[in-house]
Scaffold this motif. Sequence first.
Motif, short mmCIF file in Angstrom:
data_model
loop_
_atom_site.label_atom_id
_atom_site.label_comp_id
_atom_site.label_asym_id
_atom_site.label_seq_id
_atom_site.Cartn_x
_atom_site.Cartn_y
_atom_site.Cartn_z
N ALA A 90 0.84 -1.20 0.00
CA ALA A 90 0.00 0.00 0.00
C ALA A 90 0.88 1.25 0.00
O ALA A 90 2.01 1.22 0.46
CB ALA A 90 -0.91 0.01 1.22
N THR A 91 0.36 2.35 -0.52
CA THR A 91 1.07 3.62 -0.48
C THR A 91 0.35 4.57 0.45
O THR A 91 -0.84 4.84 0.28
CB THR A 91 1.21 4.25 -1.88
N LEU A 92 1.09 5.02 1.46
CA LEU A 92 0.56 5.95 2.46
C LEU A 92 1.48 7.17 2.52
O LEU A 92 1.76 7.71 3.57
CB LEU A 92 0.46 5.27 3.82
N GLN A 93 1.94 7.60 1.38
CA GLN A 93 2.86 8.72 1.30
C GLN A 93 2.17 9.99 1.80
O GLN A 93 1.10 10.36 1.32
CB GLN A 93 3.32 8.90 -0.14
N GLY A 94 2.77 10.62 2.82
CA GLY A 94 2.22 11.84 3.39
C GLY A 94 0.95 11.62 4.20
O GLY A 94 0.26 12.57 4.55
N ALA A 95 0.63 10.38 4.53
CA ALA A 95 -0.58 10.08 5.30
C ALA A 95 -0.41 10.49 6.76
O ALA A 95 0.70 10.48 7.30
CB ALA A 95 -0.93 8.60 5.22
N ASP A 96 -1.50 10.84 7.40
CA ASP A 96 -1.49 11.21 8.82
C ASP A 96 -2.01 10.01 9.62
O ASP A 96 -3.20 9.71 9.60
CB ASP A 96 -2.37 12.43 9.05
N LEU A 97 -1.08 9.32 10.29
CA LEU A 97 -1.41 8.13 11.07
C LEU A 97 -1.17 8.37 12.56
O LEU A 97 -0.90 7.43 13.30
CB LEU A 97 -0.58 6.95 10.58
N ARG A 98 -1.28 9.61 12.99
CA ARG A 98 -1.06 9.89 14.40
C ARG A 98 -2.03 9.08 15.26
O ARG A 98 -3.22 9.02 15.00
CB ARG A 98 -1.24 11.38 14.70
N ASN A 99 -1.46 8.45 16.27
CA ASN A 99 -2.22 7.66 17.25
C ASN A 99 -2.98 6.48 16.64
O ASN A 99 -3.90 5.95 17.25
CB ASN A 99 -3.17 8.54 18.06
N GLY A 119 2.86 8.77 17.79
CA GLY A 119 1.87 8.14 18.65
C GLY A 119 1.28 6.86 18.09
O GLY A 119 0.47 6.20 18.73
N ALA A 120 1.67 6.48 16.89
CA ALA A 120 1.15 5.25 16.29
C ALA A 120 1.72 4.03 17.00
O ALA A 120 2.87 4.04 17.42
CB ALA A 120 1.49 5.19 14.80
N ASN A 121 0.92 2.99 17.14
CA ASN A 121 1.38 1.76 17.75
C ASN A 121 1.63 0.74 16.64
O ASN A 121 0.71 0.25 16.02
CB ASN A 121 0.34 1.22 18.73
N LEU A 122 2.93 0.48 16.39
CA LEU A 122 3.35 -0.47 15.37
C LEU A 122 3.89 -1.75 15.99
O LEU A 122 4.64 -2.48 15.35
CB LEU A 122 4.41 0.19 14.48
N SER A 123 3.50 -2.03 17.21
CA SER A 123 3.99 -3.21 17.91
C SER A 123 3.64 -4.47 17.14
O SER A 123 2.49 -4.70 16.77
CB SER A 123 3.38 -3.31 19.31
N GLY A 124 4.66 -5.27 16.87
CA GLY A 124 4.46 -6.53 16.17
C GLY A 124 4.15 -6.40 14.70
O GLY A 124 3.89 -7.40 14.03
N ALA A 125 4.19 -5.20 14.15
CA ALA A 125 3.91 -5.00 12.73
C ALA A 125 5.07 -5.53 11.89
O ALA A 125 6.22 -5.46 12.31
CB ALA A 125 3.68 -3.53 12.43
N ASN A 126 4.77 -6.04 10.73
CA ASN A 126 5.81 -6.50 9.82
C ASN A 126 6.06 -5.39 8.79
O ASN A 126 5.25 -5.18 7.90
CB ASN A 126 5.40 -7.79 9.11
N LEU A 127 7.18 -4.69 8.96
CA LEU A 127 7.55 -3.58 8.09
C LEU A 127 8.71 -3.96 7.18
O LEU A 127 9.46 -3.10 6.73
CB LEU A 127 7.92 -2.36 8.94
N THR A 128 8.84 -5.22 6.87
CA THR A 128 9.92 -5.68 6.01
C THR A 128 9.85 -4.96 4.67
O THR A 128 8.82 -4.97 4.00
CB THR A 128 9.82 -7.21 5.79
N GLY A 129 10.94 -4.32 4.30
CA GLY A 129 11.03 -3.62 3.03
C GLY A 129 10.22 -2.35 2.93
O GLY A 129 10.12 -1.76 1.86
N ALA A 130 9.61 -1.92 4.03
CA ALA A 130 8.80 -0.70 4.00
C ALA A 130 9.68 0.53 3.81
O ALA A 130 10.83 0.56 4.24
CB ALA A 130 8.00 -0.56 5.31
N CYS A 131 9.15 1.54 3.16
CA CYS A 131 9.86 2.80 2.97
C CYS A 131 9.35 3.80 4.01
O CYS A 131 8.19 4.19 3.98
CB CYS A 131 9.65 3.34 1.57
#
Length: 179
Positions: A90-99, A119-131
Amino acid sequence: MDANELLKRYENGETKFIEANLNGVNLFGADLISIALNKADLRNAILTFSYLNRGILNKANLVCTNLSGANLNQASLISANLHDANLHGATLQGADLRNANLTLAYMLDTNLMNADLRGANLSGANLTGACLRGANLREEKRMYSASLRGANLHKADLRGADLQRFPLLCSTFFFLPLS
């Protein structure tokens, strides 16, 4: 509301679907640019390859939603619940993901360039290769500290990401160089 009703109303110029019940709806490849889905229930929805750029999904429930390949550039997802969501590619370029709650989200190769993740909770997220170039994860007054506890950042691109005052980042995670 089902997919056909939503699409028909959107095509007729309606863009605000506040608190809409779209649980399990299939909107594969739908063109929903600038749609307002604040507090909408989109659990288990299929939004694969949908165009939601500049959409407003603040406080939306996107638990287990499939957003793979979706375009969410410049979308507002403040306090959205994306627990266990599929955001592969997915592309979330410039997205506001606060909290936003992104716990256990599958974000393989996701574009989060210049996204606001304070403030975003990325616990356990798989960000492999994410930009994450230019992404904002900085801590301000301890109110907006993003959580990456247990996140997989293998080959993630963090160049230019704002990690100022990010607590324990270097001691909690290890990063492998980009190849």
